[in-house]
Motif scaffolding. Structure first.
Motif, short mmCIF file in Angstrom:
data_model
loop_
_atom_site.label_atom_id
_atom_site.label_comp_id
_atom_site.label_asym_id
_atom_site.label_seq_id
_atom_site.Cartn_x
_atom_site.Cartn_y
_atom_site.Cartn_z
N PRO A 97 28.72 -37.04 -136.95
CA PRO A 97 28.14 -36.77 -138.26
C PRO A 97 26.96 -35.80 -138.18
CG PRO A 97 28.04 -39.11 -137.77
CD PRO A 97 28.63 -38.45 -136.57
N MET A 98 26.86 -35.02 -139.22
CA MET A 98 25.78 -34.04 -139.31
C MET A 98 24.43 -34.72 -139.24
SD MET A 98 25.95 -30.90 -139.26
CE MET A 98 24.72 -29.64 -139.19
N ALA A 99 24.38 -35.90 -139.77
CA ALA A 99 23.10 -36.61 -139.82
C ALA A 99 22.54 -36.82 -138.41
CB ALA A 99 23.29 -37.95 -140.53
N ASP A 100 23.42 -37.16 -137.47
CA ASP A 100 22.95 -37.37 -136.09
C ASP A 100 22.35 -36.09 -135.54
OD1 ASP A 100 25.61 -39.62 -134.93
OD2 ASP A 100 24.18 -39.71 -136.59
N ARG A 101 23.05 -34.98 -135.81
CA ARG A 101 22.53 -33.72 -135.28
C ARG A 101 21.19 -33.37 -135.90
NH1 ARG A 101 27.79 -30.82 -133.85
NH2 ARG A 101 29.20 -32.20 -134.94
N GLU A 102 21.12 -33.57 -137.21
CA GLU A 102 19.88 -33.22 -137.90
C GLU A 102 18.75 -34.09 -137.40
OE1 GLU A 102 21.07 -33.65 -141.92
OE2 GLU A 102 21.86 -31.62 -142.06
N ALA A 103 19.05 -35.36 -137.15
CA ALA A 103 18.00 -36.25 -136.64
C ALA A 103 17.48 -35.73 -135.31
CB ALA A 103 18.56 -37.66 -136.49
N ALA A 104 18.38 -35.32 -134.45
CA ALA A 104 17.94 -34.82 -133.15
C ALA A 104 17.10 -33.56 -133.31
CB ALA A 104 19.17 -34.54 -132.28
N MET A 105 17.56 -32.67 -134.20
CA MET A 105 16.77 -31.44 -134.39
C MET A 105 15.40 -31.75 -134.95
SD MET A 105 19.29 -28.46 -135.69
CE MET A 105 20.73 -29.21 -136.36
N ALA A 106 15.36 -32.74 -135.84
CA ALA A 106 14.06 -33.08 -136.41
C ALA A 106 13.13 -33.58 -135.33
CB ALA A 106 14.24 -34.14 -137.49
N LEU A 107 13.68 -34.18 -134.29
CA LEU A 107 12.84 -34.67 -133.21
C LEU A 107 12.47 -33.56 -132.24
CD1 LEU A 107 14.53 -38.08 -132.46
CD2 LEU A 107 12.24 -37.68 -133.36
N GLY A 108 12.89 -32.35 -132.52
CA GLY A 108 12.46 -31.23 -131.68
C GLY A 108 13.43 -30.83 -130.59
N ALA A 109 14.66 -31.27 -130.69
CA ALA A 109 15.60 -30.89 -129.64
C ALA A 109 16.04 -29.44 -129.82
CB ALA A 109 16.82 -31.81 -129.69
N THR A 110 16.28 -28.76 -128.69
CA THR A 110 16.88 -27.43 -128.79
C THR A 110 18.35 -27.59 -129.11
OG1 THR A 110 17.43 -27.41 -126.46
CG2 THR A 110 15.31 -26.44 -127.10
N HIS A 111 18.99 -26.47 -129.42
CA HIS A 111 20.40 -26.50 -129.76
C HIS A 111 21.21 -27.18 -128.67
CE1 HIS A 111 24.10 -24.10 -131.35
NE2 HIS A 111 24.21 -25.38 -131.50
N TRP A 112 20.94 -26.79 -127.42
CA TRP A 112 21.73 -27.36 -126.34
C TRP A 112 21.46 -28.86 -126.20
CZ3 TRP A 112 25.96 -27.03 -123.99
CH2 TRP A 112 26.18 -27.82 -122.87
N SER A 121 7.66 -26.83 -121.94
CA SER A 121 8.86 -27.65 -122.12
C SER A 121 9.90 -26.89 -122.91
CB SER A 121 8.47 -28.94 -122.86
OG SER A 121 9.61 -29.48 -123.47
N ILE A 122 9.45 -26.23 -123.98
CA ILE A 122 10.41 -25.47 -124.79
C ILE A 122 11.06 -24.40 -123.94
CG2 ILE A 122 10.42 -23.58 -126.44
CD1 ILE A 122 10.93 -25.85 -127.98
N ARG A 123 10.23 -23.71 -123.15
CA ARG A 123 10.81 -22.62 -122.34
C ARG A 123 11.85 -23.20 -121.38
NH1 ARG A 123 6.63 -20.27 -119.10
NH2 ARG A 123 5.52 -20.07 -121.07
N ARG A 124 11.50 -24.31 -120.76
CA ARG A 124 12.43 -24.90 -119.81
C ARG A 124 13.70 -25.33 -120.53
NH1 ARG A 124 12.79 -30.13 -119.16
NH2 ARG A 124 10.66 -30.42 -119.90
N ARG A 125 13.51 -25.99 -121.64
CA ARG A 125 14.68 -26.47 -122.34
C ARG A 125 15.51 -25.32 -122.88
NH1 ARG A 125 13.16 -29.96 -126.90
NH2 ARG A 125 11.05 -29.16 -126.76
N ARG A 126 14.82 -24.27 -123.35
CA ARG A 126 15.59 -23.13 -123.84
C ARG A 126 16.38 -22.47 -122.72
NH1 ARG A 126 11.74 -20.74 -127.88
NH2 ARG A 126 12.31 -21.78 -129.82
N ILE A 127 15.73 -22.32 -121.58
CA ILE A 127 16.43 -21.64 -120.47
C ILE A 127 17.64 -22.45 -120.03
CG2 ILE A 127 16.25 -20.97 -118.05
CD1 ILE A 127 13.43 -20.12 -118.57
N THR A 128 17.43 -23.77 -119.84
CA THR A 128 18.60 -24.57 -119.46
C THR A 128 19.66 -24.49 -120.53
OG1 THR A 128 16.90 -26.27 -119.54
CG2 THR A 128 18.72 -26.62 -118.02
N GLY A 129 19.20 -24.55 -121.79
CA GLY A 129 20.17 -24.49 -122.87
C GLY A 129 20.97 -23.21 -122.85
N ARG A 130 20.25 -22.08 -122.68
CA ARG A 130 20.96 -20.80 -122.63
C ARG A 130 21.93 -20.77 -121.47
NH1 ARG A 130 20.11 -19.53 -127.00
NH2 ARG A 130 18.52 -18.18 -127.88
#
Lengths: 378, 345, 305
Positions: B218-233, C38-47
């Motif tokens: 669900p989109m909600a899970d993704r949005e929650a993670a992004m809100a917590l500061g996660a990068t895309h990966w 942290s962001i840089r590290r996470r971004r690099i791994t992510g990329r």
């Protein structure tokens, strides 16, 4: 308004589909008895009054049968012949189980195999004379390399492993063969050519007899773990064509079509002879007292005789349940052994000699209907 | 191979669970209550029960026929048929052991290729590529699913095999460390080539079903993670992938089931030597390829029974794997995959 | 992160206030730096991971592209009107074609459709109308049956049809393909029927229509896009199968897939050319079926709305 439920509509739909596919197709499909599921030549049944004859058997005779049956069908538009070259053992099995109208085998059926035939006595008609080539793919080697039985035995036993082995140089007289690994190829399925080579090696090499532990030839290659195993002549031919250093036994019909380099084998007279329609014909001419139980023409005497030759035997039930089919079979194979023999040489086979033609004719006239009526007269 | 992509039913409708899915029938009532309320005509009942009966007859008949026709071979060789011995019909030796090893080996190597590549593609398609690219890309992968196995086999035999023999296999032999499993003469047809063919054929399964599983998070899970500061990966790795875990497991299991049973394409490229291969470049044989090559020739009676016994072993293996896959599909995470299997293998 | 010193906050207006602001700024800078790292590290791994995933795409797509290109380029050379219209001829006789294989394949698939489509509908109706343990068992076995290798279905058909009646036939081959397609059709049909709203069904029966009538006019009509496209996809799968035909068909020249299988192993160029040509025909056929299935579903869905 009261309406039916969905099922009749579904049935009507199904019936429409069936009708749409053409009733003639279906009747010919359901009514056709069969050949086997491997390569064959086929023509659609011209009309519902036509006869379809289905056969299966030897792979080695396929190019010859295809051509001859094709010509026969052009002359007799009401007859369709299907042949499935899945191998001699398949032909024998199908005849035993009575799922085909005729079979063909490079090695005639033994008496025990005949006893297992569910339709009664089996007639075995010699229809063609062919040979087995030892084809090789060695870049830089001349055509017609001289080889003899003991050397071949060593190759197929795996004791000679390279083309520049001194033993090969000694027998062939060629010393500049490359330092290439030999890959011996055999038939993974049981085969007539395998029997021929096995018999030749048994006759000429005591080392071979010792290695395989018997002096009786077999259609199953006795040393399957050495070298590569391929299905049918086509499989062996494909492998030889694509693998440098390989050598294997192939029906000469296939070998000549693929334009392989074939070994010149040492015959009984000590001469090295290459396979050709002529040298194979010489082997056939030596066949005396030929019969289904005395059929081998391997290693026949004669200065130019090719040592690896064999007749191909068509298998027919003596008592034919369907008289029309029985008559058609008689006519077809009479054509094959007479007019059809003209197709033999161009395809790498040899016409059967006169005494073998006599044997074939004498066997064909034995065809009987279920009431005992003779189905074929000369 | 069949189209494995989205269910033919539009997702907007398929996504909402209907009462039927919970097994309560169209009205949501218990079956017996519903039957009383709305009886059906005898003809309709016959049609339905007839259909079900036919289906059951076919399914049961299949198993019974295979088992009964193979019994002769099993009584001849004993239960050790399953794991011991070599396959040498002319010598009267009938045992499936080496063939089972070959089957499992080719499947394992195929999975080693397919799982990383398939997951990579499905993650790319569902998460990393822009929308305009994702559609055509996944459609083209699904097209691969529609390619008949015989065409893949033809291409592998006539185009891939020579390339393997001349370039790929010698290169693999030269690898340090790994080169050990790639030794021996290389003619083209080999366990490795068969595994690559299996990988090509099962890739669409894994990609399509994993993609469905991934997009079902669900989109909600993704949005929650992004809100917590996660990068895309990090969103992908820590939220989406774990959420799709059972769907991906189901996809891989179904792909394994498919790979175990593929016989035609494998028979063309594996070299057909029923012995345990000493290297991945050596020819081998699988249950499927042995059946293809041996059935016509088998002598009636024990020979044919032995080949059918091979089919019985194959049936057992595939049914086991498929049952596990189906059970995985029926878990919560796998349910999203269920609708995508509408026309799937 | 360094330990935070214990800062004494004095009364307003005294010296330590300046130190508090600096302390806060220092702390903020610490957090900012560590966040940046942290962001840089996470971004690099992510990329890096994204690149790895994206590399998988050409690796996976390349075989498909190569396969299609090879089939088109090698098969086009064999294609001609004669190829499609004439029957096979022996080697050396020109003018041969694959007409018998095309017709034969068509016949076998037609028989399979005639057998599987009605039964598939009936079973799906059963599953729809009578949920329960039996239905669950049938559903489960349909899923498992659709995963059974096609060669086993071929052997089953051989034992039931060919051995018993002593001949190979297109009928037996059609039966084998039908058995293969049936579970796929059952599941697709059931899925499609599920999408029809329960309200519509209830409205139908509450108007007094018999269940068969409701099934026909409401459920099947609503499920039609899914049924048609699902069945077409099952047919596309069946058209491409070889193994079930191997032990049932009378002659390989009666089926395109068998013809490819045989000619592929021949070392002769004309046989291989025939194989490529047949493969191209087969590929185009399967592609058309898949596209038509999608289009039919799309069109019928639009009409339904």
């Amino acid at each position: 308004m009261k309406r039916r439920s969905i099922a009749p509509a579904g049935l009507v739909l199904a019936a429409a589909l069936v009708a749409a596919s053409g009733s003639s197709w279906l009747s010919s499909a359901a009514g056709a008895a069969s050949a086997h599921s491997n390569a064959a030549v086929v023509k659609k049944a011209a009309a519902s009054a036509s006869t379809t004859l289905n056969g299966a058997g030897a792979n080695s005779i396929a190019p010859f049968f295809e051509k001859v049956f094709y010509n026969y069908e052009h002359l007799h538009s009401k007859v369709t012949v299907n042949y499935s070259p899945a191998g001699s053992s398949v032909g024998v099995k199908d005849i035993q189980q009575n799922t085909v109208d005729f079979g063909d085998s490079e090695i005639p059926m033994s008496s025990s195999a005949q006893a297992a035939a569910s339709g009664g006595a089996v007639l075995q008609v010699p229809v063609e004379l062919g040979g087995v080539a030892l084809s090789y793919n060695v870049p830089g080697a001349p055509k017609g390399l001289h080889l003899d039985g003991p050397t071949l035995a060593a190759i197929f036993e795996g004791t000679i492993t390279k083309w520049n082995d001194p033993r090969i140089a000694k027998v062939s007289g060629v010393s500049h063969l490359p330092n290439l690994a030999i890959v011996p190829v055999h038939r993974a399925d049981s085969s007539g050519p395998g029997w021929d080579l096995d018999q030749y090696l048994i006759s000429t090499s005591t080392g071979w007899v010792k290695k395989i532990g018997t002096s009786k030839a077999s259609t199953s290659w006795p040393l399957p773990d050495i070298g590569e195993g391929e299905q049918l002549n086509t499989g062996v031919a494909t492998f030889i064509k694509s693998t440098a250093g390989s050598i294997g036994y192939v029906s000469f019909g296939y070998a000549s079509k693929a334009k392989f380099a074939n070994a010149a084998l040492k015959n009984k007279a000590g001469a090295f002879v290459s396979p050709s329609s002529y040298t194979i014909g010489l082997a056939g001419a030596r066949a005396s007292n030929l019969s289904a139980s005395h059929f081998s023409i391997i290693d026949e005497p004669g200065a130019s005789t090719y040592p690896l030759a064999n007749f191909s035997w068509t298998l027919l039930y003596k008592k034919q349940a369907n008289a029309a089919k029985g008559a058609a079979l008689g006519a077809l194979f009479y054509y094959v052994v007479t007019t059809g023999q003209k197709q033999a040489s161009p395809l790498g086979y040899s016409p059967i000699p006169a005494n073998v033609l006599k044997l074939a004719e004498n066997t064909l006239v034995k065809l009987r209907s279920s009431t005992g009526k003779q189905l074929f007269k000369l | 191979m069949t189209d494995l992509g989205a269910s033919p039913v539009p997702e907007a409708i398929a996504g909402s669970p209907t009462p039927g899915e919970t097994g309560d029938g169209p009205t949501g009532l218990r079956p017996w209550r519903k039957r009383r309320l709305f009886p059906s005509s005898p003809f309709y009942a016959v049609v339905r029960w007839g259909g079900a009966g036919l289906f059951a007859a076919v399914a049961i008949g299949l198993v019974v026929t295979i088992v009964s026709q193979s019994s002769q071979a099993f009584t001849h060789s004993g239960i050790s048929f399953l794991w011991s011995g070599t396959w040498n019909p002319d010598a009267g030796e009938f045992a499936a052991g080496t063939l089972v090893v070959g089957t499992v080996l080719t499947t394992l190597v195929a999975m080693a290729i397919v799982v990383p590549v398939g997951l990579g593609i499905s993650v790319s398609v569902s998460e990393l590529t822009p929308r305009w690219l994702a559609g055509p890309l996944s459609t083209s992968i699904e097209f691969l699913a529609a390619v008949p196995s015989i065409v893949v086999g033809l291409w592998a035999l006539l185009v891939l095999s020579p390339v393997f023999a001349t370039d790929v296999e010698p290169a693999l032999e030269g690898l340090p460390v790994l080169g050990r499993i790639f030794h021996g003469p290389a003619y083209g047809p080999s366990v490795l080539l068969a595994s690559v063919v299996l990988a090509i054929m099962t890739l669409p399964t894994v990609v399509a079903l994993s993609r469905t599983a991934l997009s079902g998070v669900p989109m909600a899970d993704r949005e929650a993670a992004m809100a917590l500061g996660a990068t895309h990966w990090q969103v992908v790795r820590r939220t989406v992938l774990p959420g799709a875990r059972s769907g991906i497991a189901a996809a891989i299991t179904l792909a394994i089931g498919r790979a175990l049973g593929e016989s035609i394409a494998v028979a063309l490229v594996i070299g057909n030597r029923p012995a345990i291969p000493h290297s991945l470049l050596a020819p081998g044989a699988t249950l499927g390829s042995a059946i293809v090559n041996q059935f016509a020739e088998a002598s009636p009676g024990l020979g044919t029974s032995a080949v059918i016994a091979l089919a019985a072993v194959l049936l057992l293996l595939t049914v086991l794997v498929n049952v596990v896959g189906q059970l995985l599909v029926r878990t919560r995470g796998g349910r999203r995959v269920l609708s995508a299997r509408g026309a799937a293998t | 992160m360094s330990t935070i010193p214990n800062v004494q906050v004095g009364a307003a207006g005294t010296g330590p206030e300046i130190g508090l602001v600096e302390e806060l700024q220092r702390r903020r800078a610490l957090v900012r730096d560590s966040a940046r790292r942290s962001i840089r590290r996470r971004r690099i791994t992510g990329r890096a991971m994204q690149v790895i995933c994206l590399i998988a795409v050409p690796i996976g797509v390349a075989p498909l592209v190569a396969l299609v290109l090879a089939t088109v380029s090698k098969g086009a050379g064999a294609l001609s009107a004669g190829f499609l219209l004439h029957a096979p001829t022996p080697p050396g006789v020109p003018g041969g074609g694959i007409s018998t294989a095309i017709v034969g394949s068509g016949e076998i698939v037609a028989i399979a459709i005639a057998l599987a489509v009605p039964v598939g509908l009936f079973v799906a109706l059963f599953l729809f109308e009578r949920p329960g343990t039996i239905a669950a068992a049938i559903r489960f076995s349909a899923d498992v049956l659709s995963g059974v290798p096609s060669i086993i279905i071929g052997i089953f058909t051989y034992a039931v049809f060919v051995e018993r009646f002593h001949h190979f036939s297109n009928l037996a081959a059609g039966f084998a393909l039908g058995v293969l397609m049936l579970p796929i059709m059952v599941r697709a049909n059931e899925e499609a029927m599920r999408t029809v709203s329960v309200d519509l069904w209830e409205a139908g029966v509450s108007l007094g229509a018999r269940r068969s009538r409701v099934a026909r006019s409401v459920v099947l009509r609503g499920a039609l896009p899914g049924v048609v496209s699902g069945n077409l996809l099952a047919v596309a799968r069946g058209v491409g199968e070889t193994a079930p035909l191997l032990f049932t068909v009378a002659s390989p020249t009666f089926a395109m897939t068998l013809l490819i299988f045989n000619d592929a192993t021949e070392p002769f160029p004309d046989a291989q050319r025939t194989a490529w040509g047949t493969a191209l025909v087969l590929l185009v056929l399967v592609l058309i079926l898949s596209v038509v299935a999608r289009m039919v579903a799309w069109i019928l869905n639009r009409k339904a709305r």
